[in-house]
Scaffold this active site. Structure first.
Site: not given
Length: 211
Positions: A91, A99, A142
């Site tokens: 990330r 999105e 992440r």
């Protein structure tokens, strides 16, 4: 005769004393030069040490880049890589893009553009990551990193092109926050992409869905 002898002795003594004085002066001069040379050498060494210290780059500007292999791009601010021999999700630190694949969310304007651009960038050269001082992973597991392709920041490119906003700013993972805000402001001033629609970008994300 006696006077002549006395005169000769006086001359010899004068010559001897003069020679001794000359040798003493020469020795003093030599000692003085030696002291001066040592002083100059010491000064030179101190200068060189100071110059070397002054020329040492600040640790803040140094990058510790880690080579990774791209598995695939997921969206505008997330990729999958091979890191330490395993697949890992990365990330991007300090940025957010509209999105496209978030569960229970619509596809947002410019989301596909950001995703496409990110895919182009990470596939275009040598991929590397840089971690910051704080946590290396988020609550989802992440990796949190700055991403580079051939030494160029992917985050900066997305911000400059108006495809990302500065977001998720949490100390101490803020090494490049000042530069990123400048990049964001540049795109905002030029009304590029996400900044072309008034009210679309908010402090909480992006408003609206692709119809």
């Amino acid at each position: 005769m006696k006077k002549i002898l006395i005169s000769m002795i006086a001359i010899v003594l004068s010559i001897t004393l003069a020679a001794c004085g000359s040798n003493h002066a020469a020795k003093n001069h030599s000692d003085s030069n030696g002291t001066e040379q040592v002083s100059q050498d010491t000064h030179s060494n101190e200068y060189n040490q100071t110059e070397q210290k002054a020329g040492t780059p600040h640790s803040k500007n140094q990058k510790k880049l880690v080579n990774v292999t791209l598995d695939r791009a997921i969206d505008g601010d997330t990729i999958k890589v091979i890191y330490n021999g395993k697949k890992d999700t990365v990330r991007y630190l300090l940025v957010d893009t509209p999105e496209t694949k978030k569960p229970n969310s619509c596809v947002q304007p410019y989301g596909e553009d950001a995703s496409k651009r990110n895919k182009e960038l990470v596939n275009s050269g040598k991929l590397q990551l840089e971690f910051d001082k704080g946590d290396r992973r988020d609550k989802y597991g992440r990796l949190l990193a700055y991403v580079y392709v051939d030494g160029k920041s992917v985050q900066e490119t997305l911000l400059k092109e108006g495809l990302a906003r500065v977001a998720y700013v949490y100390e101490p993972n803020t090494k490049y926050i000042d530069q990123f805000r400048l990049d964001e402001q540049e795109a905002k001033s030029d009304k590029l992409s996400i900044w072309s629609k008034s009210g679309y970008v908010t402090n909480r994300g992006f408003n609206g869905c692709v119809k």
